[in-house]
Design a protein around this motif. Sequence first.
Motif, PDB file in Angstrom:
ATOM      1  N   VAL A 100      29.452  79.732  21.871  1.00 16.09           N
ATOM      2  CA  VAL A 100      28.030  79.581  22.181  1.00 16.09           C
ATOM      3  C   VAL A 100      27.262  80.609  21.358  1.00 16.09           C
ATOM      4  N   VAL A 101      26.342  80.139  20.522  1.00 12.22           N
ATOM      5  CA  VAL A 101      25.573  81.030  19.657  1.00 12.22           C
ATOM      6  C   VAL A 101      24.098  80.653  19.736  1.00 12.22           C
ATOM      7  N   GLY A 113      22.373  72.440  19.115  1.00 12.75           N
ATOM      8  CA  GLY A 113      23.146  71.486  19.885  1.00 12.75           C
ATOM      9  C   GLY A 113      24.634  71.759  19.745  1.00 12.75           C
ATOM     10  N   THR A 114      25.464  70.810  20.161  1.00 20.18           N
ATOM     11  CA  THR A 114      26.913  70.989  20.171  1.00 20.18           C
ATOM     12  C   THR A 114      27.559  70.399  18.922  1.00 20.18           C
ATOM     13  N   GLY A 135      22.378  77.119  21.023  1.00 17.80           N
ATOM     14  CA  GLY A 135      21.323  76.893  22.006  1.00 17.80           C
ATOM     15  C   GLY A 135      21.835  76.097  23.191  1.00 17.80           C
ATOM     16  N   GLU A 136      21.157  74.998  23.519  1.00 15.77           N
ATOM     17  CA  GLU A 136      21.517  74.179  24.675  1.00 15.77           C
ATOM     18  C   GLU A 136      22.586  73.146  24.313  1.00 15.77           C
ATOM     19  N   HIS A 185      30.492  69.877  30.551  1.00 17.24           N
ATOM     20  CA  HIS A 185      30.454  70.161  29.106  1.00 17.24           C
ATOM     21  C   HIS A 185      31.448  71.268  28.777  1.00 17.24           C
ATOM     22  N   PRO A 186      32.215  71.136  27.681  1.00 15.72           N
ATOM     23  CA  PRO A 186      33.241  72.140  27.346  1.00 15.72           C
ATOM     24  C   PRO A 186      32.679  73.506  26.964  1.00 15.72           C
ATOM     25  N   ASN A 187      31.370  73.613  26.723  1.00 14.09           N
ATOM     26  CA  ASN A 187      30.755  74.910  26.443  1.00 14.09           C
ATOM     27  C   ASN A 187      29.923  75.402  27.621  1.00 14.09           C
ATOM     28  N   ASP A 188      30.259  74.929  28.825  1.00 12.96           N
ATOM     29  CA  ASP A 188      29.527  75.316  30.035  1.00 12.96           C
ATOM     30  C   ASP A 188      30.529  75.578  31.164  1.00 12.96           C
TER      31      ASP A 188
END
Length: 279
Positions: free
Chosen positions: A36-37, A99-100, A159-160, A180-183
């Motif tokens: 996450v950046v 975004g992702t 970001g989100e 979500h894999p980044n949450d």
Amino acid sequence: MMNKRFWGLAAVAALAALAAVPASAHRQWMMPSSTVVSGDDVWVTVDAAVSNDLFYFEHQPMRLDAMKAWAPDGTEAAIENKSTGRYRSTFDVRLTQRGTWRIGSATDMLLGSYELNGKTERLPRGTTAANLAERLPAGATNVKTAEANNRNEIFVTVGEPTTGLFKSTGKGIELAPVTHPNDLFSGEAATFQFLLDGKPAAGLPVTVIPGGIRYRDQLGQMDLTTDAEGKVAVTWPEPGMYWLNVTTPQVEREEGEGGAPPPPARRASYVTTLEVLAP
């Protein structure tokens, strides 16, 4: 001088550590510098290797031939500064969209056999649907094949989080996240859905192992199975990096008539590295 008791205890500890992590458990993995950046023009560096101890370089580097990256809008991005050393490979991806992002590789091949001059032979390694005809010798008959797909990918969000890159390709095992894999946060349950050839896959074995196994005497492995909808819930015991692997079940199969190899079975595997944060 250290006494015999000390050395005896040290030997027992070493054997226990080896028992906890079998020497044959070579695992393929990627480790991003961050998942996450923030910012409009940032970079992520990725280490890629195959090793016994997760996220530690001690066996061999991962090949980068098939490595690709995709921006949140689905366009392919460049893999930059690729380098392969003795124990690891490394590369950079410039993240120019919010975004992702997805970074990874997917390989497809065929497993199987054929008959030639009264003998059953296996297809050579590296056979695909595209090169099957040239891999078969003249006169080959009774060709039997099955697909094998291997996917290894990670996700990085600027970001989100977004979900545009999770549309199924319809091939192999794919992640269709409910969470979500980044949450991901320790102490909380995350739910993932896995698809096989575009359809929810029930009964797939799921293995989750926290990183840092080199420095503990317990593997900490979680063995789970997808439900009827292809879903699995994972509760993260603590923050850190986790290796997740999903495979088609390995079925014991008897040889065919006359000692011939059994018909090939559909095989697929999925690997990802997930970062779990403190709540």
